[in-house]
Design a protein around this motif. Structure first.
Motif, PDB file in Angstrom:
ATOM      1  N   GLY A  50       6.109 110.505 -66.757  1.00  0.00           N
ATOM      2  CA  GLY A  50       5.467 109.802 -68.093  1.00  0.00           C
ATOM      3  C   GLY A  50       4.786 108.592 -67.554  1.00  0.00           C
ATOM      4  N   LYS A  51       4.846 107.503 -68.306  1.00  0.00           N
ATOM      5  CA  LYS A  51       4.064 106.567 -68.165  1.00  0.00           C
ATOM      6  C   LYS A  51       4.331 105.639 -67.095  1.00  0.00           C
ATOM      7  CE  LYS A  51       2.954 103.613 -71.556  1.00  0.00           C
ATOM      8  NZ  LYS A  51       2.936 102.685 -72.673  1.00  0.00           N
ATOM      9  N   LEU A  52       3.553 105.333 -66.078  1.00  0.00           N
ATOM     10  CA  LEU A  52       3.540 104.739 -64.851  1.00  0.00           C
ATOM     11  C   LEU A  52       2.961 103.202 -64.660  1.00  0.00           C
ATOM     12  CD1 LEU A  52       4.849 104.573 -61.872  1.00  0.00           C
ATOM     13  CD2 LEU A  52       3.080 106.033 -61.178  1.00  0.00           C
ATOM     14  N   SER A  53       3.680 102.157 -64.476  1.00  0.00           N
ATOM     15  CA  SER A  53       2.761 100.980 -64.261  1.00  0.00           C
ATOM     16  C   SER A  53       2.463 100.733 -63.052  1.00  0.00           C
ATOM     17  CB  SER A  53       3.702  99.846 -64.892  1.00  0.00           C
ATOM     18  OG  SER A  53       3.769  99.883 -66.435  1.00  0.00           O
ATOM     19  N   LEU A  54       1.265 100.369 -62.477  1.00  0.00           N
ATOM     20  CA  LEU A  54       1.095  99.902 -61.302  1.00  0.00           C
ATOM     21  C   LEU A  54       0.656  98.558 -61.126  1.00  0.00           C
ATOM     22  CD1 LEU A  54      -1.474 102.957 -60.419  1.00  0.00           C
ATOM     23  CD2 LEU A  54       0.987 102.851 -59.871  1.00  0.00           C
ATOM     24  N   ILE A  55       1.422  97.956 -60.449  1.00  0.00           N
ATOM     25  CA  ILE A  55       1.410  96.155 -60.567  1.00  0.00           C
ATOM     26  C   ILE A  55       0.976  95.650 -59.270  1.00  0.00           C
ATOM     27  CG2 ILE A  55       2.885  94.197 -60.890  1.00  0.00           C
ATOM     28  CD1 ILE A  55       4.934  96.081 -62.573  1.00  0.00           C
ATOM     29  N   ILE A  56      -0.072  94.818 -59.477  1.00  0.00           N
ATOM     30  CA  ILE A  56      -0.474  94.161 -58.056  1.00  0.00           C
ATOM     31  C   ILE A  56       0.439  93.146 -57.862  1.00  0.00           C
ATOM     32  CG2 ILE A  56      -2.451  92.905 -56.889  1.00  0.00           C
ATOM     33  CD1 ILE A  56      -4.382  94.615 -58.973  1.00  0.00           C
ATOM     34  N   PRO A  57       0.968  93.107 -56.777  1.00  0.00           N
ATOM     35  CA  PRO A  57       1.833  92.069 -56.172  1.00  0.00           C
ATOM     36  C   PRO A  57       1.144  90.858 -56.105  1.00  0.00           C
ATOM     37  CG  PRO A  57       1.653  93.468 -54.577  1.00  0.00           C
ATOM     38  CD  PRO A  57       0.978  93.938 -55.490  1.00  0.00           C
ATOM     39  N   MET A  58       1.501  89.613 -56.308  1.00  0.00           N
ATOM     40  CA  MET A  58       0.889  88.222 -56.265  1.00  0.00           C
ATOM     41  C   MET A  58       1.347  87.430 -54.925  1.00  0.00           C
ATOM     42  SD  MET A  58      -1.029  88.223 -58.866  1.00  0.00           S
ATOM     43  CE  MET A  58      -1.349  89.748 -58.399  1.00  0.00           C
ATOM     44  N   ASN A  59       0.392  86.518 -54.411  1.00  0.00           N
ATOM     45  CA  ASN A  59       0.627  85.709 -53.263  1.00  0.00           C
ATOM     46  C   ASN A  59       1.360  84.451 -53.915  1.00  0.00           C
ATOM     47  OD1 ASN A  59       1.385  84.304 -51.171  1.00  0.00           O
ATOM     48  ND2 ASN A  59      -1.102  84.465 -50.562  1.00  0.00           N
ATOM     49  N   HIS A  60       2.593  83.869 -54.157  1.00  0.00           N
ATOM     50  CA  HIS A  60       2.854  82.852 -54.708  1.00  0.00           C
ATOM     51  C   HIS A  60       2.832  81.680 -53.900  1.00  0.00           C
ATOM     52  CE1 HIS A  60       4.513  85.388 -58.053  1.00  0.00           C
ATOM     53  NE2 HIS A  60       5.159  86.221 -57.044  1.00  0.00           N
ATOM     54  N   ASN A  61       1.283  81.066 -54.116  1.00  0.00           N
ATOM     55  CA  ASN A  61       0.975  79.836 -53.487  1.00  0.00           C
ATOM     56  C   ASN A  61       1.021  78.544 -54.292  1.00  0.00           C
ATOM     57  OD1 ASN A  61      -1.007  80.587 -55.060  1.00  0.00           O
ATOM     58  ND2 ASN A  61      -2.451  80.766 -53.345  1.00  0.00           N
ATOM     59  N   GLY A  62       1.486  78.651 -55.427  1.00  0.00           N
ATOM     60  CA  GLY A  62       1.806  77.561 -56.267  1.00  0.00           C
ATOM     61  C   GLY A  62       0.716  77.344 -57.292  1.00  0.00           C
ATOM     62  N   THR A  63      -0.449  77.948 -56.941  1.00  0.00           N
ATOM     63  CA  THR A  63      -1.655  78.088 -58.002  1.00  0.00           C
ATOM     64  C   THR A  63      -1.307  78.939 -59.359  1.00  0.00           C
ATOM     65  OG1 THR A  63      -3.875  78.152 -58.488  1.00  0.00           O
ATOM     66  CG2 THR A  63      -2.780  79.797 -57.176  1.00  0.00           C
ATOM     67  N   ARG A  64      -1.606  78.234 -60.469  1.00  0.00           N
ATOM     68  CA  ARG A  64      -1.431  79.198 -61.654  1.00  0.00           C
ATOM     69  C   ARG A  64      -2.867  79.498 -62.336  1.00  0.00           C
ATOM     70  NH1 ARG A  64       2.273  78.186 -65.305  1.00  0.00           N
ATOM     71  NH2 ARG A  64       1.646  79.659 -66.265  1.00  0.00           N
ATOM     72  N   LEU A  65      -3.916  78.885 -61.736  1.00  0.00           N
ATOM     73  CA  LEU A  65      -5.356  79.177 -62.456  1.00  0.00           C
ATOM     74  C   LEU A  65      -5.719  80.579 -61.991  1.00  0.00           C
ATOM     75  CD1 LEU A  65      -7.124  77.324 -63.840  1.00  0.00           C
ATOM     76  CD2 LEU A  65      -8.199  76.775 -61.823  1.00  0.00           C
ATOM     77  N   LEU A  66      -6.114  81.498 -63.089  1.00  0.00           N
ATOM     78  CA  LEU A  66      -6.469  82.977 -62.665  1.00  0.00           C
ATOM     79  C   LEU A  66      -7.592  82.924 -61.582  1.00  0.00           C
ATOM     80  CD1 LEU A  66      -6.150  85.876 -63.605  1.00  0.00           C
ATOM     81  CD2 LEU A  66      -8.198  85.743 -64.786  1.00  0.00           C
ATOM     82  N   LYS A  67      -8.501  82.326 -61.638  1.00  0.00           N
ATOM     83  CA  LYS A  67      -9.536  82.440 -60.591  1.00  0.00           C
ATOM     84  C   LYS A  67      -8.918  82.045 -59.476  1.00  0.00           C
ATOM     85  CE  LYS A  67     -13.151  79.381 -60.345  1.00  0.00           C
ATOM     86  NZ  LYS A  67     -12.965  78.903 -59.181  1.00  0.00           N
ATOM     87  N   GLU A  68      -7.950  81.473 -59.274  1.00  0.00           N
ATOM     88  CA  GLU A  68      -7.432  81.202 -57.733  1.00  0.00           C
ATOM     89  C   GLU A  68      -6.324  82.028 -57.448  1.00  0.00           C
ATOM     90  OE1 GLU A  68      -6.441  76.962 -58.049  1.00  0.00           O
ATOM     91  OE2 GLU A  68      -8.657  76.523 -58.120  1.00  0.00           O
TER      92      GLU A  68
END
Length: 203
Positions: A50-68
């Motif tokens: 069935g439906k499968l979500s592929l999720i890119i794991p984030m590097n949690h470096n404190g930034t919240r701004l999408l471009k960063e």
């Protein structure tokens, strides 16, 4: 007509229906705070169960701004995502036709989520045989003067865009799954994918 669109990972069909509107000038949002559980770092495909979500794991470096926002380098997510796509679509009518180009999406080297998504979009546009131009915004506006789609295309609720059903690799098992990743449409409809998108009724 100017439209503000979020930058998605291998976006759903509804996103492309907005992006490819003939009279639309597209501006991508890169200065928003990164919202979790959205298509910005996930895409939905049709897997054997069935439906499968592929999720890119984030590097949690404190930034919240999408471009960063940076993707995790510790996990081999590109390899895993490509393997999942290959497994899901290898029996579909057009996978073999597009396989080499699709694989290049996952061999692209960058830590930037935005760069990765935009490179994937460039490859998908070539497969769709379209060259829609876009620009990136320079600052964040809470209430932009453009038609704003930042919160319109949700990964949590079913789209109300109208789409004609098409045959999918596992539809015999689970039925038609609406508004999956552009990958699903390409692998199942091939050269007809662009015409299909143009016929999707937007909100």
């Amino acid at each position: 007509m100017q439209i503000l669109l979020p930058i998605f990972y291998l976006p759903p069909i509804s996103w492309f229906a907005v992006f490819l509107q003939d009279d639309a000038e597209i501006i991508f949002e890169q200065y928003e705070n990164f919202p979790k559980q959205t298509y910005r770092n996930r895409t939905n495909i049709y897997g054997a169960n069935g439906k499968l979500s592929l999720i890119i794991p984030m590097n949690h470096n404190g930034t919240r701004l999408l471009k960063e926002i940076q993707t995790s380098t510790r996990e081999k997510w590109q390899h895993i995502h490509w393997k999942s796509i290959k497994t899901a679509y290898q029996t579909s009518p057009y996978f073999e036709y597009y396989e080499d180009k699709l694989e290049k999406i996952f061999s692209f080297k960058t830590a930037s989520l935005v760069e990765f998504n935009l490179n994937a979009l460039k490859i998908v546009q070539k497969l769709l045989k379209t060259e829609k131009a876009y620009s990136l915004n320079n600052e964040y506006f809470k209430e932009p003067e453009y038609l704003n789609y930042r919160d319109q295309l949700s990964a949590k609720t079913e789209t109300n865009f109208q789409m004609v059903e098409y045959y999918q690799s596992f539809s015999d098992k689970f039925g038609y799954l609406k508004d999956l990743s552009i990958i699903d449409l390409l692998c199942n409809k091939g050269p007809e994918a662009l015409t299909y998108i143009k016929n999707v009724k937007t909100k």
